[in-house]
Design a protein around this motif. Structure first.
Motif, PDB file in Angstrom:
ATOM      1  N   LEU A 314      35.120  56.223  38.935  1.00 27.15           N
ATOM      2  CA  LEU A 314      35.087  54.762  39.938  1.00 27.15           C
ATOM      3  C   LEU A 314      36.383  54.918  40.864  1.00 27.15           C
ATOM      4  N   VAL A 315      37.143  56.192  40.870  1.00 31.52           N
ATOM      5  CA  VAL A 315      38.611  56.043  41.423  1.00 31.52           C
ATOM      6  C   VAL A 315      38.532  55.643  42.993  1.00 31.52           C
ATOM      7  N   PHE A 316      37.499  56.072  43.736  1.00 28.45           N
ATOM      8  CA  PHE A 316      37.533  55.673  45.105  1.00 28.45           C
ATOM      9  C   PHE A 316      37.000  54.362  45.450  1.00 28.45           C
ATOM     10  N   GLU A 317      36.178  53.579  44.616  1.00 27.84           N
ATOM     11  CA  GLU A 317      35.861  52.523  44.676  1.00 27.84           C
ATOM     12  C   GLU A 317      36.874  51.585  44.265  1.00 27.84           C
ATOM     13  N   GLU A 318      37.767  52.105  43.253  1.00 28.89           N
ATOM     14  CA  GLU A 318      38.744  51.171  43.018  1.00 28.89           C
ATOM     15  C   GLU A 318      39.839  51.353  43.879  1.00 28.89           C
ATOM     16  N   ALA A 319      40.083  52.289  44.698  1.00 21.74           N
ATOM     17  CA  ALA A 319      41.171  52.475  45.597  1.00 21.74           C
ATOM     18  C   ALA A 319      40.726  51.217  46.682  1.00 21.74           C
ATOM     19  N   GLU A 320      39.384  51.531  47.151  1.00 19.89           N
ATOM     20  CA  GLU A 320      39.021  50.516  48.074  1.00 19.89           C
ATOM     21  C   GLU A 320      39.072  49.169  47.969  1.00 19.89           C
ATOM     22  N   ASN A 321      38.832  48.746  46.670  1.00 23.06           N
ATOM     23  CA  ASN A 321      39.139  47.479  46.204  1.00 23.06           C
ATOM     24  C   ASN A 321      40.447  46.875  46.259  1.00 23.06           C
ATOM     25  N   ARG A 322      41.407  47.692  46.332  1.00 25.43           N
ATOM     26  CA  ARG A 322      42.954  47.100  46.604  1.00 25.43           C
ATOM     27  C   ARG A 322      42.701  46.250  48.121  1.00 25.43           C
ATOM     28  N   LEU A 323      42.043  46.739  48.822  1.00 26.80           N
ATOM     29  CA  LEU A 323      41.844  45.667  50.184  1.00 26.80           C
ATOM     30  C   LEU A 323      41.283  44.528  49.848  1.00 26.80           C
ATOM     31  N   TYR A 324      40.420  44.361  49.085  1.00 24.87           N
ATOM     32  CA  TYR A 324      39.978  43.046  48.796  1.00 24.87           C
ATOM     33  C   TYR A 324      40.798  41.980  47.935  1.00 24.87           C
ATOM     34  N   ALA A 325      41.405  42.976  46.869  1.00 22.21           N
ATOM     35  CA  ALA A 325      42.333  42.252  46.195  1.00 22.21           C
ATOM     36  C   ALA A 325      43.614  41.796  46.942  1.00 22.21           C
ATOM     37  N   ALA A 326      43.945  42.351  47.902  1.00 24.53           N
ATOM     38  CA  ALA A 326      45.123  41.850  48.653  1.00 24.53           C
ATOM     39  C   ALA A 326      44.550  40.756  49.487  1.00 24.53           C
ATOM     40  N   MET A 327      43.241  40.773  50.152  1.00 28.69           N
ATOM     41  CA  MET A 327      42.823  39.652  50.870  1.00 28.69           C
ATOM     42  C   MET A 327      42.869  38.380  49.825  1.00 28.69           C
ATOM     43  N   ALA A 328      42.266  38.480  48.647  1.00 30.25           N
ATOM     44  CA  ALA A 328      42.173  37.538  47.878  1.00 30.25           C
ATOM     45  C   ALA A 328      43.501  36.783  47.682  1.00 30.25           C
ATOM     46  N   VAL A 329      44.674  37.539  47.421  1.00 30.12           N
ATOM     47  CA  VAL A 329      45.967  37.110  47.214  1.00 30.12           C
ATOM     48  C   VAL A 329      46.672  36.531  48.300  1.00 30.12           C
ATOM     49  N   ILE A 330      46.302  37.053  49.697  1.00 28.98           N
ATOM     50  CA  ILE A 330      46.770  36.247  50.728  1.00 28.98           C
ATOM     51  C   ILE A 330      46.295  35.042  50.911  1.00 28.98           C
ATOM     52  N   ASP A 331      44.834  34.699  50.707  1.00 27.09           N
ATOM     53  CA  ASP A 331      44.238  33.566  50.724  1.00 27.09           C
ATOM     54  C   ASP A 331      44.871  32.548  49.902  1.00 27.09           C
ATOM     55  N   SER A 332      44.883  33.064  48.596  1.00 28.20           N
ATOM     56  CA  SER A 332      44.978  32.179  47.492  1.00 28.20           C
ATOM     57  C   SER A 332      46.435  31.749  47.726  1.00 28.20           C
ATOM     58  N   PHE A 333      47.460  32.524  47.597  1.00 30.59           N
ATOM     59  CA  PHE A 333      48.797  32.317  47.395  1.00 30.59           C
ATOM     60  C   PHE A 333      49.439  31.754  48.810  1.00 30.59           C
ATOM     61  N   VAL A 334      49.010  32.247  50.033  1.00 32.84           N
ATOM     62  CA  VAL A 334      49.547  31.963  51.321  1.00 32.84           C
ATOM     63  C   VAL A 334      48.796  30.963  52.100  1.00 32.84           C
ATOM     64  N   VAL A 335      47.424  31.315  52.382  1.00 29.47           N
ATOM     65  CA  VAL A 335      46.804  30.258  53.035  1.00 29.47           C
ATOM     66  C   VAL A 335      46.434  29.022  52.198  1.00 29.47           C
ATOM     67  N   ASN A 336      46.062  29.044  50.914  1.00 25.54           N
ATOM     68  CA  ASN A 336      45.825  27.864  50.011  1.00 25.54           C
ATOM     69  C   ASN A 336      46.906  27.550  49.245  1.00 25.54           C
ATOM     70  N   LYS A 337      48.293  28.271  49.628  1.00 23.25           N
ATOM     71  CA  LYS A 337      49.514  27.852  49.078  1.00 23.25           C
ATOM     72  C   LYS A 337      49.593  27.699  47.670  1.00 23.25           C
ATOM     73  N   GLY A 338      48.839  28.828  46.924  1.00 20.01           N
ATOM     74  CA  GLY A 338      49.079  28.896  45.333  1.00 20.01           C
ATOM     75  C   GLY A 338      48.101  28.113  44.655  1.00 20.01           C
ATOM     76  N   ASP A 339      47.094  27.248  45.383  1.00 22.76           N
ATOM     77  CA  ASP A 339      45.821  26.789  44.598  1.00 22.76           C
ATOM     78  C   ASP A 339      44.738  27.726  44.416  1.00 22.76           C
ATOM     79  N   LEU A 340      44.976  28.465  43.462  1.00 21.17           N
ATOM     80  CA  LEU A 340      44.071  29.674  42.984  1.00 21.17           C
ATOM     81  C   LEU A 340      42.693  29.152  42.867  1.00 21.17           C
ATOM     82  N   LEU A 341      42.207  27.972  42.424  1.00 20.25           N
ATOM     83  CA  LEU A 341      40.918  27.558  42.146  1.00 20.25           C
ATOM     84  C   LEU A 341      40.413  27.203  43.285  1.00 20.25           C
TER      85      LEU A 341
END
Ligand SMILES: NC(=O)OP(=O)(O)O
Length: 342
Positions: A314-341
């Motif tokens: 699954l190594v290349f799916e795993e690498a691509e998923n880094r993009l969506y992980a970064a998007m989720a983190v920016i949305d949760s920690f920056v846009v939503n100011k740390g409200d992860l839920l």
């Protein structure tokens, strides 16, 4: 102009008397600091971003304006392909300008301290993705930053990788219960967060490393507690054949982390028997539907081509998923100011 004597809130900054105080942001340090629910929410959010991006339909324009005119800083003292590209891609999605600051680009470490650097960067940018050597540098950045610090790899943790990895596992196995993840390799930053993230997601974990190598003590304590709370299995052993038994997910990483290049000869001997091969997987008796994962970059000594490029990989799916992980983190920690839920 706001009078400095008037206490008034301007975004997250407020004036109290003559001194401006800034509310402390929430940082992403590791998966230990998250609850099971918060970690699951980050993975679900990453999945939703992937669905949206893969659909080919444009996202609502509002998505691309969330950080319009802002800067996402990448303070990286080490090389990177996936972390750099995924962070730049995620910043662009939210309308921010990514700014890569490598170790030779700024005054840090030569003419300027970490304290002065983070004070300046956090006064001008929306968040700081930091790739550092020692974990202490992450905690120092967090202490002094007025914007979220996102740990983008230190010697103890790699939480962005863990979010992408659990998304990859979820895609491969759905909501199936009773999964087992086997790690065969070194005791390092990747498995530290992957073990915690897997247990938070209801997956049993077996970590196998050469004898003489120990597990991070905080990770071991938290992992045992999480396993007990959820009726899962967690073991730290020195036999790769035992680790692989009944494993659904088999994972490894480099034996020689960045900065350990001088130890290559010693490590090659120490890791004899730890190379992931079809023979090891068969000898250990992995589950019929076993999958292989690796955070990359990969070296042939830790896994043979017949596994790395196999249909089970699954190594290349795993690498691509880094993009969506970064998007989720920016949305949760920056846009939503740390409200992860949210
Ligand atoms: N997996 C990972 O962090 O890759 P990079 O070092 O290329 O960012």
């Amino acid at each position: 102009m706001i009078s400095p004597t008037v206490k008034s809130i301007v975004g997250k900054r407020y004036y109290s008397g003559s001194k401006m105080t800034i509310a402390k942001p929430r940082h992403l340090i590791n998966t230990i600091q998250l609850s099971n629910q918060e970690f699951g929410s980050l993975v679900d959010k990453a999945a939703a971003f992937k669905k949206q991006v893969r659909s080919g339909n444009p996202a609502p324009l509002e998505e691309h304006k969330k950080l319009l005119g802002k800067v996402v800083t990448m303070l990286f003292s080490k090389r990177s392909t996936r972390t750099r590209v995924s962070t730049e891609g995620a910043a662009a999605y939210f309308g921010a300008s990514p700014m890569f600051l490598g170790k030779d680009d700024i005054q840090l470490g030569v003419n300027e301290t970490l304290y002065d650097t983070v004070k300046v960067l956090s006064s001008m940018t929306a968040c700081i993705f930091a790739r550092v050597n020692k974990h202490q540098e992450i905690t120092d950045l967090c202490e002094h930053s007025n914007v979220p610090i996102i740990n983008s790899l230190c010697d103890r943790f790699h939480p962005l990788q863990a979010i992408a990895d659990l998304l990859t596992i979820k895609e491969a196995f759905g909501a199936r219960k009773g999964l087992k993840l086997a790690w065969v390799g070194d005791s390092n930053n990747v498995i530290n967060d992957l073990a915690i993230a897997s247990l938070r997601s209801g997956i049993s974990v077996s970590i196998s490393v050469p004898s003489g190598i120990s597990l991070d003590s905080e990770v071991e304590t938290v992992a045992k507690k999480l396993a007990q709370e959820q009726g899962l299995s967690f073991e730290f052993i020195h036999d790769p054949v035992v680790a692989v038994k009944d494993a659904n997910i088999i994972v490894t990483d480099t034996w020689i982390s960045m900065g350990q290049e001088d130890e290559k000869q010693k490590k090659m001997k120490q890791f004899d028997g730890f190379r992931i091969t079809k023979e090891l997987i068969s000898k250990g008796g992995a589950a019929d539907d076993w999958k292989f994962m690796h955070c990359l970059p990969r070296h042939p000594e830790e896994v043979e081509d017949a596994v790395f490029y196999s249909e089970n990989s699954l190594v290349f799916e795993e690498a691509e998923n880094r993009l969506y992980a970064a998007m989720a983190v920016i949305d949760s920690f920056v846009v939503n100011k740390g409200d992860l839920l949210q």
